[in-house]
Each structure stands twice: as structure tokens, then as C-alpha cells.
Design a protein around this motif. Structure first.
Motif, PDB file in Angstrom:
ATOM      1  N   MET A  38       9.832   5.334 -64.641  1.00 56.79           N
ATOM      2  CA  MET A  38      10.939   4.468 -65.295  1.00 56.79           C
ATOM      3  C   MET A  38      10.394   2.957 -64.972  1.00 56.79           C
ATOM      4  SD  MET A  38      14.339   4.118 -63.010  1.00 56.79           S
ATOM      5  CE  MET A  38      14.056   3.457 -61.728  1.00 56.79           C
ATOM      6  N   TYR A  39      11.137   2.083 -65.822  1.00 56.86           N
ATOM      7  CA  TYR A  39      10.465   0.780 -65.605  1.00 56.86           C
ATOM      8  C   TYR A  39      11.260  -0.052 -64.488  1.00 56.86           C
ATOM      9  CZ  TYR A  39       7.614   1.029 -70.007  1.00 56.86           C
ATOM     10  OH  TYR A  39       6.945   1.360 -71.053  1.00 56.86           O
ATOM     11  N   VAL A  40      10.344  -0.682 -63.880  1.00 58.39           N
ATOM     12  CA  VAL A  40      11.011  -1.506 -62.737  1.00 58.39           C
ATOM     13  C   VAL A  40      11.376  -2.913 -63.135  1.00 58.39           C
ATOM     14  CG1 VAL A  40      10.696  -2.333 -60.236  1.00 58.39           C
ATOM     15  CG2 VAL A  40      10.161   0.069 -61.006  1.00 58.39           C
ATOM     16  N   CYS A  41      10.183  -3.469 -63.822  1.00 61.69           N
ATOM     17  CA  CYS A  41       9.930  -4.772 -64.346  1.00 61.69           C
ATOM     18  C   CYS A  41       9.925  -4.720 -65.641  1.00 61.69           C
ATOM     19  CB  CYS A  41       8.742  -5.542 -63.611  1.00 61.69           C
ATOM     20  SG  CYS A  41       8.473  -7.352 -64.099  1.00 61.69           S
ATOM     21  N   ILE A  42      11.220  -5.169 -66.315  1.00 62.88           N
ATOM     22  CA  ILE A  42      11.073  -5.358 -67.869  1.00 62.88           C
ATOM     23  C   ILE A  42      10.335  -6.290 -68.668  1.00 62.88           C
ATOM     24  CG2 ILE A  42      12.707  -5.187 -69.787  1.00 62.88           C
ATOM     25  CD1 ILE A  42      12.722  -2.525 -68.218  1.00 62.88           C
ATOM     26  N   ALA A  74       6.977  -4.953 -68.170  1.00 57.50           N
ATOM     27  CA  ALA A  74       6.685  -3.594 -68.504  1.00 57.50           C
ATOM     28  C   ALA A  74       5.784  -2.681 -67.589  1.00 57.50           C
ATOM     29  CB  ALA A  74       5.848  -3.348 -69.865  1.00 57.50           C
ATOM     30  N   LEU A  75       6.330  -3.037 -66.051  1.00 60.32           N
ATOM     31  CA  LEU A  75       5.723  -2.222 -65.203  1.00 60.32           C
ATOM     32  C   LEU A  75       6.437  -1.232 -64.744  1.00 60.32           C
ATOM     33  CD1 LEU A  75       4.395  -5.333 -62.944  1.00 60.32           C
ATOM     34  CD2 LEU A  75       2.908  -3.937 -64.573  1.00 60.32           C
ATOM     35  N   LYS A  76       5.953   0.009 -64.334  1.00 54.24           N
ATOM     36  CA  LYS A  76       6.542   1.049 -63.860  1.00 54.24           C
ATOM     37  C   LYS A  76       6.618   1.408 -62.451  1.00 54.24           C
ATOM     38  CE  LYS A  76       5.821   3.328 -68.525  1.00 54.24           C
ATOM     39  NZ  LYS A  76       5.130   4.404 -68.945  1.00 54.24           N
ATOM     40  N   CYS A  77       7.393   2.247 -62.109  1.00 52.18           N
ATOM     41  CA  CYS A  77       7.500   2.626 -60.567  1.00 52.18           C
ATOM     42  C   CYS A  77       5.993   3.050 -60.301  1.00 52.18           C
ATOM     43  CB  CYS A  77       8.518   3.798 -60.454  1.00 52.18           C
ATOM     44  SG  CYS A  77      10.095   3.595 -60.682  1.00 52.18           S
ATOM     45  N   SER A  78       5.653   3.920 -61.004  1.00 53.98           N
ATOM     46  CA  SER A  78       4.238   4.388 -60.570  1.00 53.98           C
ATOM     47  C   SER A  78       3.212   3.285 -60.313  1.00 53.98           C
ATOM     48  CB  SER A  78       3.850   5.234 -61.593  1.00 53.98           C
ATOM     49  OG  SER A  78       3.540   4.709 -63.052  1.00 53.98           O
ATOM     50  N   GLN A  79       3.141   2.044 -61.080  1.00 57.41           N
ATOM     51  CA  GLN A  79       2.206   1.014 -60.841  1.00 57.41           C
ATOM     52  C   GLN A  79       2.458   0.469 -59.705  1.00 57.41           C
ATOM     53  OE1 GLN A  79       3.386  -0.137 -65.176  1.00 57.41           O
ATOM     54  NE2 GLN A  79       1.300  -0.975 -64.756  1.00 57.41           N
ATOM     55  N   PHE A  80       3.675   0.209 -59.124  1.00 56.01           N
ATOM     56  CA  PHE A  80       4.108  -0.487 -57.887  1.00 56.01           C
ATOM     57  C   PHE A  80       3.643   0.534 -56.779  1.00 56.01           C
ATOM     58  CE2 PHE A  80       7.078  -3.095 -60.530  1.00 56.01           C
ATOM     59  CZ  PHE A  80       6.712  -4.255 -59.849  1.00 56.01           C
ATOM     60  N   ARG A  81       3.957   1.847 -57.071  1.00 55.84           N
ATOM     61  CA  ARG A  81       3.264   2.801 -55.952  1.00 55.84           C
ATOM     62  C   ARG A  81       1.929   2.824 -55.609  1.00 55.84           C
ATOM     63  NH1 ARG A  81       7.261   6.712 -58.316  1.00 55.84           N
ATOM     64  NH2 ARG A  81       9.258   6.354 -57.114  1.00 55.84           N
ATOM     65  N   LEU A 105      12.682  -7.575 -58.125  1.00 49.43           N
ATOM     66  CA  LEU A 105      12.088  -8.094 -56.830  1.00 49.43           C
ATOM     67  C   LEU A 105      12.662  -6.980 -55.800  1.00 49.43           C
ATOM     68  CD1 LEU A 105      11.755 -11.737 -56.818  1.00 49.43           C
ATOM     69  CD2 LEU A 105      10.178 -10.076 -57.745  1.00 49.43           C
ATOM     70  N   GLU A 106      13.692  -6.741 -55.662  1.00 46.47           N
ATOM     71  CA  GLU A 106      14.391  -5.855 -54.776  1.00 46.47           C
ATOM     72  C   GLU A 106      13.863  -4.402 -54.865  1.00 46.47           C
ATOM     73  OE1 GLU A 106      18.768  -4.375 -53.242  1.00 46.47           O
ATOM     74  OE2 GLU A 106      18.569  -6.298 -53.845  1.00 46.47           O
ATOM     75  N   GLU A 107      14.131  -3.960 -56.229  1.00 47.67           N
ATOM     76  CA  GLU A 107      13.516  -2.537 -56.339  1.00 47.67           C
ATOM     77  C   GLU A 107      11.894  -2.400 -56.194  1.00 47.67           C
ATOM     78  OE1 GLU A 107      13.588   1.395 -57.266  1.00 47.67           O
ATOM     79  OE2 GLU A 107      15.371   0.107 -56.885  1.00 47.67           O
ATOM     80  N   ALA A 108      11.205  -3.318 -56.598  1.00 45.20           N
ATOM     81  CA  ALA A 108       9.921  -3.319 -56.428  1.00 45.20           C
ATOM     82  C   ALA A 108       9.522  -3.318 -54.859  1.00 45.20           C
ATOM     83  CB  ALA A 108       9.223  -4.542 -56.888  1.00 45.20           C
TER      84      ALA A 108
END
Length: 66
Positions: free
Chosen positions: A1-5, A8-15, A42-45
């Protein structure tokens, strides 16, 4: 799932960034080669990073040297 539209950064990239040492949103964005733009993510990230950081209470106890 995209977090930062915007980037184009996904959940997996932040993890992955958190597991690689990113301690906060700024360092996670840097690890992803991006900068926050609109700020809606920012909050979700931050939540994803916090969930992905190693927990201190989950680390094994230190064993005293003899």
C-alpha cells in the motif's frame, strides 16, 4: 500500500528503512532517497517506523561475563 503518494513510497519501504536504522520520519525519507512534500503521510509513516523498530523489551538479556 502506498503511504506517500507524492513520492510513491510504500509501507514496505518505510519498514525497510526502519529496520536498516532509520529512527524517525526524516531519516526514513532520506533512506528512501526522498523528501516529504505535502505532509499528509507523516503520521502514517511515523507509525510504520515505530512498529518496525526493534523493541528494547524484546532483546535478549545481557549475560554477565565471568
Amino acid at each position: 500500500m502506498y503511504v506517500c503518494i507524492c513520492n510513491a513510497l510504500k509501507c514496505s519501504q518505510f519498514r525497510d528503512a526502519a529496520r536498516s536504522g532509520a529512527q524517525d520520519v526524516s531519516s526514513a525519507f532520506k533512506a528512501c532517497g526522498a523528501k516529504p512534500r505535502c505532509g499528509r503521510c507523516l503520521e502514517e509513516a511515523a507509525s510504520l517506523i515505530e512498529q518496525s523498530l526493534p523493541r528494547l523489551d524484546a532483546l535478549p538479556e545481557a549475560v554477565a561475563a565471568e
